[in-house]
Design a protein around this motif. Sequence first.
Motif, PDB file in Angstrom:
ATOM      1  N   VAL A   1      14.407  16.887   0.634  1.00  0.00           N
ATOM      2  CA  VAL A   1      12.836  16.183   0.347  1.00  0.00           C
ATOM      3  C   VAL A   1      12.983  15.098  -0.370  1.00  0.00           C
ATOM      4  O   VAL A   1      13.602  15.008  -1.604  1.00  0.00           O
ATOM      5  CB  VAL A   1      11.645  17.132  -0.072  1.00  0.00           C
ATOM      6  CG1 VAL A   1      10.477  16.417  -0.005  1.00  0.00           C
ATOM      7  CG2 VAL A   1      11.708  18.195   0.965  1.00  0.00           C
ATOM      8  N   GLY A   2      12.627  13.847   0.069  1.00  0.00           N
ATOM      9  CA  GLY A   2      12.544  12.845  -0.859  1.00  0.00           C
ATOM     10  C   GLY A   2      11.373  11.909  -0.350  1.00  0.00           C
ATOM     11  O   GLY A   2      10.674  12.205   0.463  1.00  0.00           O
ATOM     12  N   GLY A   3      11.283  10.682  -1.225  1.00  0.00           N
ATOM     13  CA  GLY A   3       9.749  10.108  -0.764  1.00  0.00           C
ATOM     14  C   GLY A   3      10.051   8.807  -1.670  1.00  0.00           C
ATOM     15  O   GLY A   3      10.863   8.330  -2.329  1.00  0.00           O
ATOM     16  N   LEU A   4       8.986   7.812  -1.381  1.00  0.00           N
ATOM     17  CA  LEU A   4       8.994   6.529  -1.938  1.00  0.00           C
ATOM     18  C   LEU A   4       7.484   5.964  -1.830  1.00  0.00           C
ATOM     19  O   LEU A   4       6.562   6.618  -1.138  1.00  0.00           O
ATOM     20  CB  LEU A   4       9.820   5.364  -1.116  1.00  0.00           C
ATOM     21  CG  LEU A   4       9.359   5.174   0.192  1.00  0.00           C
ATOM     22  CD1 LEU A   4       8.432   4.067   0.213  1.00  0.00           C
ATOM     23  CD2 LEU A   4      10.530   4.549   1.228  1.00  0.00           C
ATOM     24  N   LEU A   5       7.171   5.181  -2.666  1.00  0.00           N
ATOM     25  CA  LEU A   5       5.833   4.430  -2.878  1.00  0.00           C
ATOM     26  C   LEU A   5       6.255   2.793  -2.946  1.00  0.00           C
ATOM     27  O   LEU A   5       6.943   2.565  -3.960  1.00  0.00           O
ATOM     28  CB  LEU A   5       5.208   4.904  -4.328  1.00  0.00           C
ATOM     29  CG  LEU A   5       3.803   4.587  -4.456  1.00  0.00           C
ATOM     30  CD1 LEU A   5       2.648   5.086  -3.307  1.00  0.00           C
ATOM     31  CD2 LEU A   5       3.088   5.022  -5.815  1.00  0.00           C
ATOM     32  N   ARG A   6       5.687   2.300  -2.235  1.00  0.00           N
ATOM     33  CA  ARG A   6       5.745   0.839  -2.087  1.00  0.00           C
ATOM     34  C   ARG A   6       4.380   0.092  -2.149  1.00  0.00           C
ATOM     35  O   ARG A   6       3.614   0.371  -1.444  1.00  0.00           O
ATOM     36  CB  ARG A   6       6.288   0.419  -0.520  1.00  0.00           C
ATOM     37  CG  ARG A   6       6.832  -1.097  -0.177  1.00  0.00           C
ATOM     38  CD  ARG A   6       7.234  -1.126   1.067  1.00  0.00           C
ATOM     39  NE  ARG A   6       7.556  -2.617   1.354  1.00  0.00           N
ATOM     40  CZ  ARG A   6       8.042  -3.124   2.458  1.00  0.00           C
ATOM     41  NH1 ARG A   6       8.668  -2.191   3.309  1.00  0.00           N
ATOM     42  NH2 ARG A   6       8.176  -4.303   2.439  1.00  0.00           N
ATOM     43  N   PHE A   7       4.773  -1.192  -3.101  1.00  0.00           N
ATOM     44  CA  PHE A   7       3.443  -1.935  -3.127  1.00  0.00           C
ATOM     45  C   PHE A   7       4.061  -3.348  -2.656  1.00  0.00           C
ATOM     46  O   PHE A   7       5.054  -3.804  -2.965  1.00  0.00           O
ATOM     47  CB  PHE A   7       3.170  -2.234  -4.361  1.00  0.00           C
ATOM     48  CG  PHE A   7       2.590  -0.907  -5.259  1.00  0.00           C
ATOM     49  CD1 PHE A   7       1.522  -0.600  -5.450  1.00  0.00           C
ATOM     50  CD2 PHE A   7       3.513  -0.035  -5.808  1.00  0.00           C
ATOM     51  CE1 PHE A   7       0.596   0.261  -5.873  1.00  0.00           C
ATOM     52  CE2 PHE A   7       3.201   1.265  -6.311  1.00  0.00           C
ATOM     53  CZ  PHE A   7       1.710   1.339  -6.417  1.00  0.00           C
ATOM     54  N   GLN A   8       3.291  -3.709  -1.786  1.00  0.00           N
ATOM     55  CA  GLN A   8       3.706  -5.127  -1.000  1.00  0.00           C
ATOM     56  C   GLN A   8       2.548  -6.055  -1.158  1.00  0.00           C
ATOM     57  O   GLN A   8       1.361  -5.742  -0.312  1.00  0.00           O
ATOM     58  CB  GLN A   8       4.176  -4.774   0.409  1.00  0.00           C
ATOM     59  CG  GLN A   8       4.327  -6.135   1.180  1.00  0.00           C
ATOM     60  CD  GLN A   8       4.773  -5.698   2.706  1.00  0.00           C
ATOM     61  OE1 GLN A   8       5.145  -4.789   2.956  1.00  0.00           O
ATOM     62  NE2 GLN A   8       5.039  -6.775   3.462  1.00  0.00           N
ATOM     63  N   ARG A   9       2.892  -7.399  -1.498  1.00  0.00           N
ATOM     64  CA  ARG A   9       2.087  -8.199  -1.833  1.00  0.00           C
ATOM     65  C   ARG A   9       2.288  -9.513  -0.722  1.00  0.00           C
ATOM     66  O   ARG A   9       3.498  -9.858  -0.668  1.00  0.00           O
ATOM     67  CB  ARG A   9       1.833  -8.910  -3.130  1.00  0.00           C
ATOM     68  CG  ARG A   9       1.140 -10.066  -3.562  1.00  0.00           C
ATOM     69  CD  ARG A   9      -0.363  -9.708  -3.510  1.00  0.00           C
ATOM     70  NE  ARG A   9      -1.414 -10.649  -4.021  1.00  0.00           N
ATOM     71  CZ  ARG A   9      -2.500 -11.003  -3.319  1.00  0.00           C
ATOM     72  NH1 ARG A   9      -2.837 -10.267  -2.391  1.00  0.00           N
ATOM     73  NH2 ARG A   9      -3.058 -11.908  -3.820  1.00  0.00           N
ATOM     74  N   SER A  10       1.361  -9.862   0.161  1.00  0.00           N
ATOM     75  CA  SER A  10       1.706 -11.068   0.935  1.00  0.00           C
ATOM     76  C   SER A  10       0.876 -12.300   0.402  1.00  0.00           C
ATOM     77  O   SER A  10      -0.185 -12.006   0.177  1.00  0.00           O
ATOM     78  CB  SER A  10       1.302 -10.698   2.509  1.00  0.00           C
ATOM     79  OG  SER A  10       1.963  -9.493   2.933  1.00  0.00           O
ATOM     80  N   PHE A  11       1.271 -13.332   0.274  1.00  0.00           N
ATOM     81  CA  PHE A  11       0.733 -14.563   0.133  1.00  0.00           C
ATOM     82  C   PHE A  11       0.397 -15.325   1.054  1.00  0.00           C
ATOM     83  O   PHE A  11       1.173 -15.737   2.299  1.00  0.00           O
ATOM     84  CB  PHE A  11       1.644 -15.223  -0.947  1.00  0.00           C
ATOM     85  CG  PHE A  11       1.644 -14.578  -2.297  1.00  0.00           C
ATOM     86  CD1 PHE A  11       0.826 -14.654  -3.303  1.00  0.00           C
ATOM     87  CD2 PHE A  11       2.959 -13.768  -2.325  1.00  0.00           C
ATOM     88  CE1 PHE A  11       0.734 -13.807  -4.468  1.00  0.00           C
ATOM     89  CE2 PHE A  11       3.230 -13.095  -3.581  1.00  0.00           C
ATOM     90  CZ  PHE A  11       2.094 -12.974  -4.410  1.00  0.00           C
TER      91      PHE A  11
END
Length: 67
Positions: free
Chosen positions: A57-67
């Motif tokens: 089992v694995g996972g990720l947390l992604r923060f994405q900022r668009s300008f």
Amino acid sequence: TSFNLQVSADDGKNVGVAANIAYDIVPGLTVTAEVDYVHVGDDTVSNWTSSEKENAVGGLLRFQRSF
């Protein structure tokens, strides 16, 4: 907000599941959380997890900022 689910299986008894949800905190800032699961079948010599175990089992947390 969007939700994605992917499931795969093959004749070698390998199973993979990935689920993620993306949430727009404010316009231009999105947070995505994902959980992944893999079951390596008996007929498989190696797997992408580099684990000796049959289940991973694995996972990720992604923060994405668009300008």
